[in-house]
Design an enzyme around this catalytic site. Sequence first.
Site, PDB file in Angstrom:
ATOM      1  N   THR A 133       0.818  -1.212   0.000  1.00  0.00           N
ATOM      2  CA  THR A 133       0.000   0.000   0.000  1.00  0.00           C
ATOM      3  C   THR A 133       0.855   1.267   0.000  1.00  0.00           C
ATOM      4  O   THR A 133       1.997   1.253   0.494  1.00  0.00           O
ATOM      5  CB  THR A 133      -0.891  -0.009   1.260  1.00  0.00           C
ATOM      6  OG1 THR A 133      -1.534   1.265   1.397  1.00  0.00           O
ATOM      7  CG2 THR A 133      -0.097  -0.272   2.532  1.00  0.00           C
ATOM      8  N   ASP A 134       0.268   2.364  -0.474  1.00  0.00           N
ATOM      9  CA  ASP A 134       0.962   3.661  -0.398  1.00  0.00           C
ATOM     10  C   ASP A 134       1.024   4.195   1.030  1.00  0.00           C
ATOM     11  O   ASP A 134       1.791   5.113   1.319  1.00  0.00           O
ATOM     12  CB  ASP A 134       0.292   4.688  -1.328  1.00  0.00           C
ATOM     13  CG  ASP A 134      -1.167   4.984  -0.994  1.00  0.00           C
ATOM     14  OD1 ASP A 134      -1.729   4.352  -0.075  1.00  0.00           O
ATOM     15  OD2 ASP A 134      -1.765   5.852  -1.682  1.00  0.00           O
ATOM     16  N   GLU A 135       0.217   3.598   1.938  1.00  0.00           N
ATOM     17  CA  GLU A 135       0.162   4.145   3.307  1.00  0.00           C
ATOM     18  C   GLU A 135       1.480   3.978   4.050  1.00  0.00           C
ATOM     19  O   GLU A 135       1.709   4.636   5.065  1.00  0.00           O
ATOM     20  CB  GLU A 135      -0.975   3.491   4.101  1.00  0.00           C
ATOM     21  CG  GLU A 135      -2.317   3.711   3.454  1.00  0.00           C
ATOM     22  CD  GLU A 135      -3.496   3.650   4.411  1.00  0.00           C
ATOM     23  OE1 GLU A 135      -3.301   3.586   5.627  1.00  0.00           O
ATOM     24  OE2 GLU A 135      -4.627   3.685   3.904  1.00  0.00           O
ATOM     25  N   TYR A 159      -2.091  -0.422  10.988  1.00  0.00           N
ATOM     26  CA  TYR A 159      -2.189  -1.093   9.680  1.00  0.00           C
ATOM     27  C   TYR A 159      -0.970  -0.793   8.826  1.00  0.00           C
ATOM     28  O   TYR A 159      -0.291  -1.712   8.340  1.00  0.00           O
ATOM     29  CB  TYR A 159      -3.470  -0.659   8.950  1.00  0.00           C
ATOM     30  CG  TYR A 159      -3.451  -0.980   7.467  1.00  0.00           C
ATOM     31  CD1 TYR A 159      -3.503  -2.303   7.024  1.00  0.00           C
ATOM     32  CD2 TYR A 159      -3.350   0.029   6.503  1.00  0.00           C
ATOM     33  CE1 TYR A 159      -3.463  -2.607   5.660  1.00  0.00           C
ATOM     34  CE2 TYR A 159      -3.310  -0.261   5.150  1.00  0.00           C
ATOM     35  CZ  TYR A 159      -3.368  -1.580   4.736  1.00  0.00           C
ATOM     36  OH  TYR A 159      -3.324  -1.879   3.395  1.00  0.00           O
ATOM     37  N   LYS A 163       2.056  -3.250   7.408  1.00  0.00           N
ATOM     38  CA  LYS A 163       2.362  -3.443   5.984  1.00  0.00           C
ATOM     39  C   LYS A 163       3.818  -3.030   5.703  1.00  0.00           C
ATOM     40  O   LYS A 163       4.513  -3.678   4.908  1.00  0.00           O
ATOM     41  CB  LYS A 163       1.406  -2.626   5.106  1.00  0.00           C
ATOM     42  CG  LYS A 163      -0.039  -3.126   5.092  1.00  0.00           C
ATOM     43  CD  LYS A 163      -0.220  -4.510   4.490  1.00  0.00           C
ATOM     44  CE  LYS A 163      -0.013  -4.556   2.994  1.00  0.00           C
ATOM     45  NZ  LYS A 163      -0.394  -5.883   2.424  1.00  0.00           N
TER      46      LYS A 163
HETATM   47  P1  NAD Z   1      -9.702  -7.256   2.074  1.00  0.00           P
HETATM   48  O1  NAD Z   1      -9.714  -6.968   3.530  1.00  0.00           O
HETATM   49  O2  NAD Z   1     -10.911  -6.961   1.266  1.00  0.00           O
HETATM   50  O3  NAD Z   1      -9.349  -8.800   1.826  1.00  0.00           O
HETATM   51  C1  NAD Z   1      -8.359  -9.465   2.546  1.00  0.00           C
HETATM   52  C2  NAD Z   1      -8.509 -10.960   2.283  1.00  0.00           C
HETATM   53  O4  NAD Z   1      -7.485 -11.638   3.031  1.00  0.00           O
HETATM   54  C3  NAD Z   1      -9.860 -11.524   2.764  1.00  0.00           C
HETATM   55  O5  NAD Z   1     -10.397 -12.384   1.784  1.00  0.00           O
HETATM   56  C4  NAD Z   1      -9.499 -12.302   4.020  1.00  0.00           C
HETATM   57  O6  NAD Z   1     -10.352 -13.407   4.266  1.00  0.00           O
HETATM   58  C5  NAD Z   1      -8.076 -12.738   3.700  1.00  0.00           C
HETATM   59  N1  NAD Z   1      -7.290 -13.010   4.927  1.00  0.00           N
HETATM   60  C6  NAD Z   1      -7.214 -12.239   6.035  1.00  0.00           C
HETATM   61  N2  NAD Z   1      -6.400 -12.823   6.942  1.00  0.00           N
HETATM   62  C7  NAD Z   1      -5.958 -13.974   6.379  1.00  0.00           C
HETATM   63  C8  NAD Z   1      -5.090 -15.007   6.819  1.00  0.00           C
HETATM   64  N3  NAD Z   1      -4.504 -14.975   8.027  1.00  0.00           N
HETATM   65  N4  NAD Z   1      -4.852 -16.055   5.983  1.00  0.00           N
HETATM   66  C9  NAD Z   1      -5.447 -16.113   4.750  1.00  0.00           C
HETATM   67  N5  NAD Z   1      -6.283 -15.167   4.302  1.00  0.00           N
HETATM   68  C10 NAD Z   1      -6.535 -14.104   5.097  1.00  0.00           C
HETATM   69  O7  NAD Z   1      -8.439  -6.481   1.520  1.00  0.00           O
HETATM   70  P2  NAD Z   1      -8.227  -5.773   0.112  1.00  0.00           P
HETATM   71  O8  NAD Z   1      -8.749  -4.395   0.199  1.00  0.00           O
HETATM   72  O9  NAD Z   1      -8.686  -6.666  -0.960  1.00  0.00           O
HETATM   73  O10 NAD Z   1      -6.629  -5.671   0.089  1.00  0.00           O
HETATM   74  C11 NAD Z   1      -5.856  -6.743  -0.433  1.00  0.00           C
HETATM   75  C12 NAD Z   1      -4.383  -6.378  -0.306  1.00  0.00           C
HETATM   76  O11 NAD Z   1      -4.123  -5.172  -1.015  1.00  0.00           O
HETATM   77  C13 NAD Z   1      -3.936  -6.129   1.136  1.00  0.00           C
HETATM   78  O12 NAD Z   1      -2.644  -6.670   1.283  1.00  0.00           O
HETATM   79  C14 NAD Z   1      -3.914  -4.610   1.250  1.00  0.00           C
HETATM   80  O13 NAD Z   1      -2.953  -4.200   2.194  1.00  0.00           O
HETATM   81  C15 NAD Z   1      -3.514  -4.212  -0.160  1.00  0.00           C
HETATM   82  N6  NAD Z   1      -3.995  -2.901  -0.610  1.00  0.00           N
HETATM   83  C16 NAD Z   1      -5.321  -2.561  -0.495  1.00  0.00           C
HETATM   84  C17 NAD Z   1      -5.746  -1.334  -1.019  1.00  0.00           C
HETATM   85  C18 NAD Z   1      -7.195  -0.919  -0.960  1.00  0.00           C
HETATM   86  O14 NAD Z   1      -7.516   0.212  -1.328  1.00  0.00           O
HETATM   87  N7  NAD Z   1      -8.119  -1.774  -0.532  1.00  0.00           N
HETATM   88  C19 NAD Z   1      -4.816  -0.466  -1.614  1.00  0.00           C
HETATM   89  C20 NAD Z   1      -3.472  -0.852  -1.691  1.00  0.00           C
HETATM   90  C21 NAD Z   1      -3.076  -2.076  -1.211  1.00  0.00           C
HETATM   91  O1  DAU Z   2      -4.163   3.973   0.430  1.00  0.00           O
HETATM   92  C1  DAU Z   2      -4.385   2.598   0.321  1.00  0.00           C
HETATM   93  C2  DAU Z   2      -5.236   2.131   1.473  1.00  0.00           C
HETATM   94  O2  DAU Z   2      -6.550   2.589   1.211  1.00  0.00           O
HETATM   95  C3  DAU Z   2      -5.223   0.620   1.656  1.00  0.00           C
HETATM   96  O3  DAU Z   2      -3.922   0.203   1.991  1.00  0.00           O
HETATM   97  C4  DAU Z   2      -6.205   0.197   2.752  1.00  0.00           C
HETATM   98  O4  DAU Z   2      -6.249  -1.211   2.854  1.00  0.00           O
HETATM   99  C5  DAU Z   2      -7.574   0.724   2.382  1.00  0.00           C
HETATM  100  O5  DAU Z   2      -8.502   0.413   3.392  1.00  0.00           O
HETATM  101  C6  DAU Z   2      -7.519   2.234   2.167  1.00  0.00           C
HETATM  102  O6  DAU Z   2      -7.262   2.911   3.413  1.00  0.00           O
HETATM  103  P1  DAU Z   2      -8.046   4.256   3.806  1.00  0.00           P
HETATM  104  O7  DAU Z   2      -7.974   4.430   5.262  1.00  0.00           O
HETATM  105  O8  DAU Z   2      -7.600   5.382   2.941  1.00  0.00           O
HETATM  106  O9  DAU Z   2      -9.532   3.816   3.306  1.00  0.00           O
HETATM  107  P2  DAU Z   2     -10.968   4.082   3.948  1.00  0.00           P
HETATM  108  O10 DAU Z   2     -11.940   3.720   2.889  1.00  0.00           O
HETATM  109  O11 DAU Z   2     -11.108   3.445   5.280  1.00  0.00           O
HETATM  110  O12 DAU Z   2     -11.000   5.643   4.139  1.00  0.00           O
HETATM  111  C7  DAU Z   2     -10.784   6.523   3.038  1.00  0.00           C
HETATM  112  C8  DAU Z   2     -10.831   7.924   3.585  1.00  0.00           C
HETATM  113  O13 DAU Z   2     -12.172   8.217   3.986  1.00  0.00           O
HETATM  114  C9  DAU Z   2      -9.978   8.132   4.820  1.00  0.00           C
HETATM  115  O14 DAU Z   2      -9.421   9.438   4.787  1.00  0.00           O
HETATM  116  C10 DAU Z   2     -10.956   8.001   5.974  1.00  0.00           C
HETATM  117  C11 DAU Z   2     -12.247   8.539   5.383  1.00  0.00           C
HETATM  118  N1  DAU Z   2     -13.477   7.945   5.892  1.00  0.00           N
HETATM  119  C12 DAU Z   2     -13.583   6.586   5.924  1.00  0.00           C
HETATM  120  C13 DAU Z   2     -14.732   5.976   6.391  1.00  0.00           C
HETATM  121  C14 DAU Z   2     -14.842   4.467   6.461  1.00  0.00           C
HETATM  122  C15 DAU Z   2     -14.539   8.743   6.281  1.00  0.00           C
HETATM  123  O15 DAU Z   2     -14.444   9.982   6.221  1.00  0.00           O
HETATM  124  N2  DAU Z   2     -15.674   8.148   6.747  1.00  0.00           N
HETATM  125  C16 DAU Z   2     -15.813   6.802   6.831  1.00  0.00           C
HETATM  126  O16 DAU Z   2     -16.880   6.304   7.295  1.00  0.00           O
END
Ligand code: NAD
Ligand code: DAU
Length: 352
Positions: A133-135, A159, A163
């Site tokens: 992630t970019d975080e 988180y 990562k």
């Molecule tokens: P998600 O939470 O939707 O899915 C995570 C999956 O991992 C789920 O299916 C869960 O059952 C599985 N999981 C959790 N713990 C596990 C374990 N111990 N063993 C096996 N499986 C397990 O997450 P996502 O949003 O799809 O993100 C996927 C990946 O991409 C993560 O590594 C996250 O850090 C990264 N990522 C997410 C975003 C985003 O915007 N969502 C952006 C950048 C990177």
């Molecule tokens: O940047 C990549 C990341 O983006 C991933 O690594 C994470 O897995 C993914 O969850 C996401 O993280 P964020 O914290 O940015 O996503 P989230 O959707 O939780 O929140 C996006 C923005 O919106 C953040 O600034 C918090 C805000 N927010 C979120 C929720 C759930 C609100 O204002 N209200 C809300 O109810």
Amino acid sequence: MAILVTGGAGFIGSNFVLDWLAQCDEAVINLDLLSYAGNLENLASLQGDGRHVFMQGDICDRALVDRLLSEHQPRALVHFAAESHVDRSISGPGAFMRTNIEGTYTLLEASRQYWSGLDDAAKAAFRFHHVSTDEVYGSLAPQDPAFAETKTYEPNSPYSASKAASDHLVRAWHHTYGLPVLTTNCSNNYGPYHFPEKLIPLMIVNALAGKPLPVYGDGQQIRDWLYVTDHAAAIRAVLASGRLGETYNIGGWNEMANIDIVKTVCTLLDELRPDPAGPYSRLITYVKDRPGHDRRYAIDARKIERELGWRPAETFASGIRKTVQWYLDHPDWIARVQSGAYRDWVSQQYGA
Ligand code: NAD
Ligand code: DAU
């Protein structure tokens, strides 16, 4: 030939698996614990498709990972599995340390053993692709340049710290043992199958239910948004041609303030599913801010564009319209996620 995917029942993982099998015939072995975030219903269209082998299990289970590697002899491991929600990491960091750090360590060690035993050609071809992630880079001030791959790591939440730790482990396994790794650091994804605890799907499902739309703090936090299938395409490009040991930032060139995201969702819903009670923006409610909330993320994606020719196919306007339409078209998916019934999907579909 096969690839082993972890976390392939989650949001990005399931989109990646669907996309992969739509593009090629190489089998996917999908290891997922089915935590609250895993939803096999996302993969319902693959039922009966022999190219998809699902295994419910934990990435921390070394014996299981060893068995999958030895049985299926994958040519790559693509590692999505993680605890991914920042708010949950603040209220309960333990699960993040276990899955994101110990789980990645377990996969690295199992992969190292498997890879060491391969013949020279298979060894040279093997890839461990870590999805991050970019975080990990921390928070930007308004005038700061976007995150390049050379940016120092400054993770601020449990988180992002977990990562960042996993990224460092991946780097070390390459540097010390020569494991052929690739790491990608992506910005915020959105699209179908997004669990409605994250900003965009939460706003859509709350608006449709006439519930408040909770905006943290002043709503001026900035994220870069990328449509999920563009992320899947970027991973395919890096897996195919990325340079070993390198990291690639992936982003949509689309920085937006949270409040503007929420207003865009409201405007689209006003057009596609007007509410007789009035515009959906009436539901916007400012709430207490997230502790330690990062103010701004932005991705400099020039390296992946220059080296691998990847560019996002969707604009934010096209991607968010598709996303809102997908949620409007899938009320049953929403209802089962909200009621918790999605967790019974496996037993309903396949029996005990
Ligand atoms: P998600 O939470 O939707 O899915 C995570 C999956 O991992 C789920 O299916 C869960 O059952 C599985 N999981 C959790 N713990 C596990 C374990 N111990 N063993 C096996 N499986 C397990 O997450 P996502 O949003 O799809 O993100 C996927 C990946 O991409 C993560 O590594 C996250 O850090 C990264 N990522 C997410 C975003 C985003 O915007 N969502 C952006 C950048 C990177
Ligand atoms: O940047 C990549 C990341 O983006 C991933 O690594 C994470 O897995 C993914 O969850 C996401 O993280 P964020 O914290 O940015 O996503 P989230 O959707 O939780 O929140 C996006 C923005 O919106 C953040 O600034 C918090 C805000 N927010 C979120 C929720 C759930 C609100 O204002 N209200 C809300 O109810």
